[in-house]
Write a protein that holds these residues in place. Structure first.
Motif, mmCIF file in Angstrom:
data_model
loop_
_atom_site.group_PDB
_atom_site.id
_atom_site.type_symbol
_atom_site.label_atom_id
_atom_site.label_comp_id
_atom_site.label_asym_id
_atom_site.label_seq_id
_atom_site.Cartn_x
_atom_site.Cartn_y
_atom_site.Cartn_z
ATOM 1 N N GLU A 149 0.765 -1.341 -0.109
ATOM 2 C CA GLU A 149 -0.098 0.032 0.027
ATOM 3 C C GLU A 149 0.884 1.121 0.029
ATOM 4 N N GLN A 150 2.116 1.292 0.821
ATOM 5 C CA GLN A 150 2.853 2.345 0.954
ATOM 6 C C GLN A 150 3.406 2.582 -0.518
ATOM 7 N N THR A 151 3.737 1.544 -1.068
ATOM 8 C CA THR A 151 4.653 1.575 -2.447
ATOM 9 C C THR A 151 3.430 2.268 -3.663
ATOM 10 N N ALA A 152 2.417 1.714 -3.531
ATOM 11 C CA ALA A 152 1.176 2.096 -4.382
ATOM 12 C C ALA A 152 1.027 3.499 -4.189
ATOM 13 N N ARG A 153 0.768 4.097 -3.273
ATOM 14 C CA ARG A 153 0.719 5.457 -2.722
ATOM 15 C C ARG A 153 1.671 6.463 -3.251
ATOM 16 N N LYS A 154 2.963 5.909 -2.838
ATOM 17 C CA LYS A 154 4.166 6.581 -3.272
ATOM 18 C C LYS A 154 4.227 6.804 -5.047
ATOM 19 N N SER A 155 3.726 5.772 -5.569
ATOM 20 C CA SER A 155 3.953 5.896 -6.943
ATOM 21 C C SER A 155 2.498 6.358 -7.534
ATOM 22 N N GLY A 156 1.953 7.129 -6.829
ATOM 23 C CA GLY A 156 0.703 8.113 -7.351
ATOM 24 C C GLY A 156 -0.614 7.236 -7.487
ATOM 25 N N TYR A 157 -0.820 6.000 -7.105
ATOM 26 C CA TYR A 157 -2.126 5.080 -7.426
ATOM 27 C C TYR A 157 -2.956 5.354 -6.173
ATOM 28 N N GLY A 158 -4.088 5.408 -6.660
ATOM 29 C CA GLY A 158 -5.374 5.467 -5.711
ATOM 30 C C GLY A 158 -5.759 4.095 -5.286
#
Length: 150
Positions: free
Chosen positions: A98-107
């Motif tokens: 989840e952290q990686t997805a957020r840092k990559s700009g994913y919702g």
């Protein structure tokens, strides 16, 4: 020693493949064939920087494969060595996803699992993933789920 997560390297390949065999072999009888994760090319995932491992006491105890896609981060696979179950390592890997997805700009983050892996479906549901659809792909009956990230 506190567990830590790092990018997987070629030196981790054997450990990842051993964890895959240990984690997914029990499902072979239930599904009637090897589940998708047992057929994956982990060298490919490592070389494309999709795979990460969780290390505890100097030993690879689990891994996660995250693949960036257009609409969401795909949580392609997560597994922990059965001997390391109950230590919170899987939860750490899912939080990392989840952290990686957020840092990559994913919702959102999405995943799929085999419909016969009812324990996984229940776990992901408890963690806020919602089922979006079911489909048969490559001869496997898959349940797709998504979690919106806040």
């Amino acid at each position: 020693m506190e567990p830590h997560i790092r990018a997987a390297t070629n030196e981790d390949l054997q450990a990842i493949e051993a964890i895959v065999r240990q984690a997914y072999s029990p499902y072979v009888d239930r599904i009637g064939r090897e589940p998708g994760p047992m057929l994956d090319d982990y060298s490919f995932h490592i070389s494309n920087h999709y795979a990460h491992v969780i290390i505890q006491d100097g030993v690879v105890q689990g891994f996660i494969v995250l693949i960036p896609e257009n609409e969401a981060m795909l949580l392609d696979n997560v597994a922990v060595a059965p001997a390391a179950h109950g230590k919170g390592l899987g939860r750490r890997l899912l939080n990392f996803a989840e952290q990686t997805a957020r840092k990559s700009g994913y919702g959102s983050i999405k995943l799929y699992t085999n419909e016969a892996m009812t324990e996984n479906i229940a776990l992901y549901s408890r963690l806020g993933y919602l089922e979006t659809h079911r489909v048969e792909e490559k001869g496997l009956k898959r349940v797709y789920m998504v979690k919106r990230l806040e």
